[in-house]
Design an enzyme around this catalytic site. Structure first.
Site, short mmCIF file in Angstrom:
data_model
loop_
_atom_site.label_atom_id
_atom_site.label_comp_id
_atom_site.label_asym_id
_atom_site.label_seq_id
_atom_site.Cartn_x
_atom_site.Cartn_y
_atom_site.Cartn_z
N PRO A 92 11.84 -2.94 -2.78
CA PRO A 92 11.17 -4.23 -2.71
C PRO A 92 9.71 -4.09 -2.28
CG PRO A 92 13.26 -4.27 -1.53
CD PRO A 92 13.00 -2.86 -1.88
N ARG A 133 -6.97 -2.95 -4.19
CA ARG A 133 -6.96 -3.31 -2.77
C ARG A 133 -7.93 -2.40 -2.03
NH1 ARG A 133 -0.46 -3.08 -2.44
NH2 ARG A 133 -0.02 -5.09 -3.40
N ARG A 159 -0.09 -6.06 6.27
CA ARG A 159 -0.93 -5.44 5.24
C ARG A 159 -2.09 -6.36 4.86
NH1 ARG A 159 1.95 -3.43 -0.27
NH2 ARG A 159 1.88 -5.65 -0.78
N ARG A 161 7.23 -12.85 -2.69
CA ARG A 161 7.63 -11.45 -2.50
C ARG A 161 8.85 -11.33 -1.59
NH1 ARG A 161 3.32 -7.21 -3.69
NH2 ARG A 161 1.89 -8.40 -4.96
N1 LIG Z 1 7.35 3.61 8.05
C1 LIG Z 1 6.34 2.74 8.17
N2 LIG Z 1 5.99 2.30 9.40
C2 LIG Z 1 4.98 1.42 9.54
N3 LIG Z 1 4.23 0.92 8.54
C3 LIG Z 1 4.54 1.32 7.29
C4 LIG Z 1 5.60 2.25 7.03
N4 LIG Z 1 5.68 2.44 5.71
C5 LIG Z 1 4.71 1.70 5.16
N5 LIG Z 1 4.03 1.02 6.09
C6 LIG Z 1 2.92 0.05 5.88
O1 LIG Z 1 3.52 -1.10 5.28
C7 LIG Z 1 2.62 -1.68 4.34
C8 LIG Z 1 3.33 -1.77 2.98
O2 LIG Z 1 3.50 -0.47 2.48
P1 LIG Z 1 3.18 -0.13 0.96
O3 LIG Z 1 1.92 -0.79 0.52
O4 LIG Z 1 3.30 1.35 0.83
O5 LIG Z 1 4.43 -0.88 0.30
P2 LIG Z 1 4.84 -0.94 -1.22
O6 LIG Z 1 6.31 -0.82 -1.26
O7 LIG Z 1 4.06 0.06 -2.01
O8 LIG Z 1 4.39 -2.42 -1.57
P3 LIG Z 1 4.06 -3.12 -3.02
O9 LIG Z 1 5.24 -2.90 -3.88
O10 LIG Z 1 3.84 -4.55 -2.66
O11 LIG Z 1 2.81 -2.46 -3.51
C9 LIG Z 1 1.38 -0.80 4.29
O12 LIG Z 1 0.41 -1.39 5.10
C10 LIG Z 1 1.87 0.52 4.88
O13 LIG Z 1 0.84 1.25 5.50
#
Ligand SMILES: Nc1ncnc2c1ncn2[C@@H]1O[C@H](COP(=O)(O)OP(=O)(O)OP(=O)(O)O)[C@@H](O)[C@H]1O
Length: 277
Positions: free
Chosen positions: A91, A122, A216, A227
């Protein structure tokens, strides 16, 4: 008395207690019945009771080869593992990009396919590294020219996987990592079947995932609502994945290690996946 005790021992078969191992055999059972040249008699003391020199490792190898009828080869016993396609999904806000960026640092010889997207860049993102940022029109012409393996309209923006990158990496024998949303993973499952490995990333709890998205600061309130509502629904698709990895707050490295462990396990499979594109 002593004589009777000894003869009774020799008549009965001695059973060693489980904790005591029976004495090791000098050769495997199958070889013990081999021609006399390999039997104990060849290693007996000579008549003059002088120890004969024990055979060198090379002599032993040659002797074994000659008895087996063919030389030992140094070619690998099993072929090298097949190349993999690893699909990382989950997700929104679960940490797909964060895990992939760390995996990129931790592991060489993986090709991370760069997704094309019509969404705006971004802060901190790099064109060609995080995504290929293209206009909506450019994206639609890629669709028209069948340049994408799959594509989807995700939260109002297009995302798709360029076929060319996959073909190029496949021809180099590289392992490939694809990062897709759940919708994309469902489509890829239909295209790739079990020839690819599907990994579902989850946060440790719903509140952790929502907090991560809010922190974020890349979505407005109404976008966040869509979302988060979608994420609730998406967890139901977990069943169609091969592995699930929890990306807990502050434990990003653990999640990356688990993904690496999955890759290692897949490389050790007896029945390897065969990629078909
Ligand atoms: N284990 C973690 N602990 C703390 N913060 C985290 C962790 N993993 C990711 N984040 C933070 O959470 C936020 C969302 O992560 P990310 O952008 O990688 O998600 P995503 O699944 O790629 O989202 P989308 O599908 O919306 O692009 C980012 O700011 C990231 O730095």
């Amino acid at each position: 008395m002593f004589h009777r005790f000894c003869s009774s021992l020799s008549r009965s078969s001695i059973i060693f207690p489980k904790s005591i191992k029976s004495p090791p055999l000098p050769f495997p059972r199958s070889l013990r019945r081999f021609p006399p040249s390999l039997s104990f008699s060849s290693f007996k003391m000579s008549d003059t009771d002088k120890p004969i020199p024990s055979p060198t490792k090379q002599e032993t190898l040659r002797s074994l080869e000659s008895h087996l009828g063919s030389p030992f080869t140094s070619s690998p016993i099993i072929p090298p593992p097949n190349q993999l396609i690893i699909v990382i999904s989950g997700p929104s806000g679960v940490g797909k990009d964060a895990v992939i960026n760390k995996l990129r640092e931790a592991r060489e010889h993986l090709h991370f396919v760069v997704t094309a997207t019509s969404r705006p860049m971004r802060p901190g993102e790099v064109d060609g590294k995080d995504y290929f940022f293209v206009t909506r029109d450019d994206f639609l012409s890629m669709v028209e020219n069948e340049e994408l393996l799959e594509y989807a309209l995700v939260y109002g923006e297009y995302k798709g996987i360029p076929k060319r990158q996959i073909r190029e990496s496949m021809s180099k024998g590289e392992d490939i990592v694809l990062r897709v949303d759940i919708q994309g993973a469902q489509t890829l499952r239909k295209i790739l079947g079990s020839s690819a490995v599907f990994v579902f990333l989850v946060a440790e709890s719903e509140v952790a995932m929502v907090e991560r998205l809010v922190d974020r600061k890349t979505e407005r309130q109404e976008e966040l609502l869509v979302r988060v509502a979608t994420a609730r629904e998406e967890v139901r698709h977990l069943k169609s994945f091969d592995y699930v990895v929890v990306n807990a707050k502050g434990r990003l490295d653990d999640a990356v290690r688990r993904v690496e462990a999955i890759i290692d396990a897949e490389k050790s499979r007896v029945h390897q996946r065969v990629v078909r594109i």
